[in-house]
Design a protein around this motif. Structure first.
Motif, PDB file in Angstrom:
ATOM      1  N   ARG A  26       0.829  -1.205   0.000  1.00 40.28           N
ATOM      2  CA  ARG A  26       0.000   0.000   0.000  1.00 40.28           C
ATOM      3  C   ARG A  26       0.866   1.258   0.000  1.00 40.28           C
ATOM      4  N   VAL A  27       1.932   1.244   0.791  1.00 42.39           N
ATOM      5  CA  VAL A  27       2.846   2.386   0.834  1.00 42.39           C
ATOM      6  C   VAL A  27       3.512   2.586  -0.521  1.00 42.39           C
ATOM      7  N   CYS A  28       3.977   1.505  -1.125  1.00 40.68           N
ATOM      8  CA  CYS A  28       4.644   1.611  -2.431  1.00 40.68           C
ATOM      9  C   CYS A  28       3.688   2.138  -3.496  1.00 40.68           C
ATOM     10  N   ILE A  29       2.475   1.619  -3.515  1.00 37.53           N
ATOM     11  CA  ILE A  29       1.496   2.063  -4.506  1.00 37.53           C
ATOM     12  C   ILE A  29       1.146   3.526  -4.302  1.00 37.53           C
ATOM     13  N   SER A  30       0.959   3.936  -3.059  1.00 41.49           N
ATOM     14  CA  SER A  30       0.625   5.341  -2.814  1.00 41.49           C
ATOM     15  C   SER A  30       1.783   6.244  -3.215  1.00 41.49           C
ATOM     16  N   MET A  31       3.032   5.797  -3.013  1.00 39.15           N
ATOM     17  CA  MET A  31       4.186   6.590  -3.434  1.00 39.15           C
ATOM     18  C   MET A  31       4.237   6.684  -4.955  1.00 39.15           C
ATOM     19  N   LEU A  32       3.988   5.573  -5.636  1.00 35.74           N
ATOM     20  CA  LEU A  32       4.023   5.590  -7.099  1.00 35.74           C
ATOM     21  C   LEU A  32       2.914   6.476  -7.666  1.00 35.74           C
ATOM     22  N   LEU A  33       1.733   6.401  -7.085  1.00 34.10           N
ATOM     23  CA  LEU A  33       0.622   7.211  -7.578  1.00 34.10           C
ATOM     24  C   LEU A  33       0.832   8.687  -7.285  1.00 34.10           C
ATOM     25  N   GLY A  34       1.474   9.000  -6.174  1.00 31.88           N
ATOM     26  CA  GLY A  34       1.682  10.385  -5.803  1.00 31.88           C
ATOM     27  C   GLY A  34       3.004  10.955  -6.280  1.00 31.88           C
ATOM     28  N   TRP A  35       3.766  10.169  -7.048  1.00 32.25           N
ATOM     29  CA  TRP A  35       5.103  10.576  -7.451  1.00 32.25           C
ATOM     30  C   TRP A  35       5.077  11.830  -8.320  1.00 32.25           C
ATOM     31  N   HIS A  36       4.080  11.958  -9.200  1.00 31.92           N
ATOM     32  CA  HIS A  36       4.039  13.088 -10.137  1.00 31.92           C
ATOM     33  C   HIS A  36       3.914  14.425  -9.407  1.00 31.92           C
ATOM     34  N   LYS A  37       3.350  14.435  -8.213  1.00 36.05           N
ATOM     35  CA  LYS A  37       3.236  15.670  -7.435  1.00 36.05           C
ATOM     36  C   LYS A  37       4.616  16.232  -7.098  1.00 36.05           C
ATOM     37  N   TYR A  38       5.536  15.336  -6.754  1.00 40.30           N
ATOM     38  CA  TYR A  38       6.849  15.754  -6.257  1.00 40.30           C
ATOM     39  C   TYR A  38       7.886  15.875  -7.358  1.00 40.30           C
ATOM     40  N   SER A  39       7.636  15.286  -8.512  1.00 39.99           N
ATOM     41  CA  SER A  39       8.632  15.312  -9.573  1.00 39.99           C
ATOM     42  C   SER A  39       8.599  16.617 -10.362  1.00 39.99           C
ATOM     43  N   LYS A  40       7.518  17.372 -10.280  1.00 34.03           N
ATOM     44  CA  LYS A  40       7.394  18.651 -11.017  1.00 34.03           C
ATOM     45  C   LYS A  40       7.919  19.791 -10.159  1.00 34.03           C
ATOM     46  N   GLN A  41       9.241  19.971 -10.156  1.00 32.49           N
ATOM     47  CA  GLN A  41       9.796  21.058  -9.343  1.00 32.49           C
ATOM     48  C   GLN A  41      10.611  22.004 -10.178  1.00 32.49           C
TER      49      GLN A  41
END
Length: 41
Positions: A26-41
């Motif tokens: 669950r942690v891994c999936i939530s990180m993968l799904l939320g990754w795009h939020k943090y990659s746009k910097q």
């Protein structure tokens, strides 16, 4: 009767291991799904 106790303890341990695996997944999936939020910097 003692055999039932051993069987119950084994079942309990298996359930705990499955809960741990599900938590990690669950942690891994939530990180993968939320990754795009943090990659746009």
């Amino acid at each position: 009767m003692e055999n039932m106790g051993k069987r119950f303890a084994k079942w309990k341990r298996m359930v705990r291991q499955q809960k741990g695996k599900l938590y990690i997944m669950r942690v891994c999936i939530s990180m993968l799904l939320g990754w795009h939020k943090y990659s746009k910097q």
